[in-house]
Write a protein that holds these residues in place. Sequence first.
Motif, short mmCIF file in Angstrom:
data_model
loop_
_atom_site.label_atom_id
_atom_site.label_comp_id
_atom_site.label_asym_id
_atom_site.label_seq_id
_atom_site.Cartn_x
_atom_site.Cartn_y
_atom_site.Cartn_z
N ASN A 144 0.82 -1.21 0.00
CA ASN A 144 0.00 0.00 0.00
C ASN A 144 0.85 1.26 0.00
OD1 ASN A 144 -2.68 -1.00 0.00
ND2 ASN A 144 -2.50 -1.57 2.13
N ARG A 147 2.55 2.00 -3.34
CA ARG A 147 1.63 2.56 -4.33
C ARG A 147 1.37 4.03 -4.05
NH1 ARG A 147 -1.66 -1.00 -3.69
NH2 ARG A 147 -3.17 -0.05 -2.30
N MET A 187 -0.91 3.32 5.54
CA MET A 187 -1.49 2.06 5.10
C MET A 187 -2.97 2.21 4.80
SD MET A 187 0.47 -0.88 7.32
CE MET A 187 0.23 -0.16 8.94
N GLY A 190 -3.55 3.92 1.40
CA GLY A 190 -3.41 3.01 0.28
C GLY A 190 -4.53 1.99 0.19
N ALA A 191 -5.01 1.55 1.33
CA ALA A 191 -6.04 0.50 1.35
C ALA A 191 -7.43 1.02 1.01
CB ALA A 191 -6.07 -0.16 2.73
N THR A 195 -6.22 3.23 -4.03
CA THR A 195 -6.36 1.80 -4.32
C THR A 195 -5.74 1.44 -5.67
OG1 THR A 195 -8.56 2.35 -5.16
CG2 THR A 195 -8.42 1.53 -2.90
#
Length: 371
Positions: A144, A147, A187, A190-191, A195
């Motif tokens: 995550n 990204r 985190m 990203g989650a 995404t």
Amino acid sequence: MPHQPWAISPLQQALLRWYQHQGRDLPWRHSRDAYAIWVSEIMLQQTQVQTVIPYYQRWLEHFPTISSLAAADQDQVLKQWQGLGYYARARNLHHAARIVEADHGGKFPEQFEQVIALPGIGRTTAGGILSAAFNQPWPILDGNVKRVLARLLALDRPPKQAEAYLWQWSEQLLPHGQARDFNQALMDLGATRCTPRQPLCHDCPWQAHCRAYAENKHHQIPIKMKTNPIPHKYIGVAVIWNDAGQLLIDRRPAAGLLGGLWEFPGGKIEPGETVQDCIVREVTEELGIAVDVGEHLIDIDHAYSHFKVTLQVYHCRHRQGEPQPLGCDAVRWVSLEELDQYAFPKANEQIIAALRSQAHPIDLPPTDLPV
């Protein structure tokens, strides 16, 4: 340090404000117990949060302390992990608990060098545990975070080719005294927002700072590595019955894929080989016994991270020989009801379900067993 295109402080403040109002309410975030946080970090490797939560809660009920985990045997540990996959994580967690018990008096260490030396713990996991449990200023770089940073920086290559650079950014972004919340916020960003597909840029606290968004590249970044086609293996599997209506299972060697789990015996079908010939050969090589291959039970398709398999499963009757663990760690005759006591890979669970749905007549004389 990497070139700094904008002030760090606004990024830190924007993300922490967002996390205060939008952060996920996850069970391990209510704890400062390093053991509980460690368990969550290991389970979350390559597994989605919603899948992990019930496993995490059951695990802590069964193994509430490092000492209780260290005292358990491997079969108990793998049974509690059954269904989560990537079983090396469970074996490493168990091994590491025994090291912590022996070398640190059952107390999770607080020094980075001691933590990263434990089996199954890398740099990101060590940073995640130490920041969440003790608020220590260690950066993280899970999928995550890679990204998020790749898009923030409009990274012009796959993240795997720029890990040192991304580690520098993850470290530089950490606000003093707030590593716990900041790493969790990264985190979550990203989650839930940044995404892999269809990122929710309109609701992202870093939209104004994101180079990929500004350059309209947020759907192309992160750039993907070129991958080779995934191989597909065909496996012959034997459900072997004896005259007492019991089934033969074996335990895989501790090292390697699915190590320590129980399974129905079998192996890869070689070129030009029938599934029946494969089963006879594999059972002889692995167990030193002879079987008669009977009727087909089920075919199961299953995917692992680097390959796919099709299991072709057949009923077999034990003909002669005493089973020996020649290609495995242990062998055992068990009843259909006793299978629940053992930890099996996911694909083998489907075999068990097929056996039960078929209501196989195991209590009839051997002549009525499938041949």
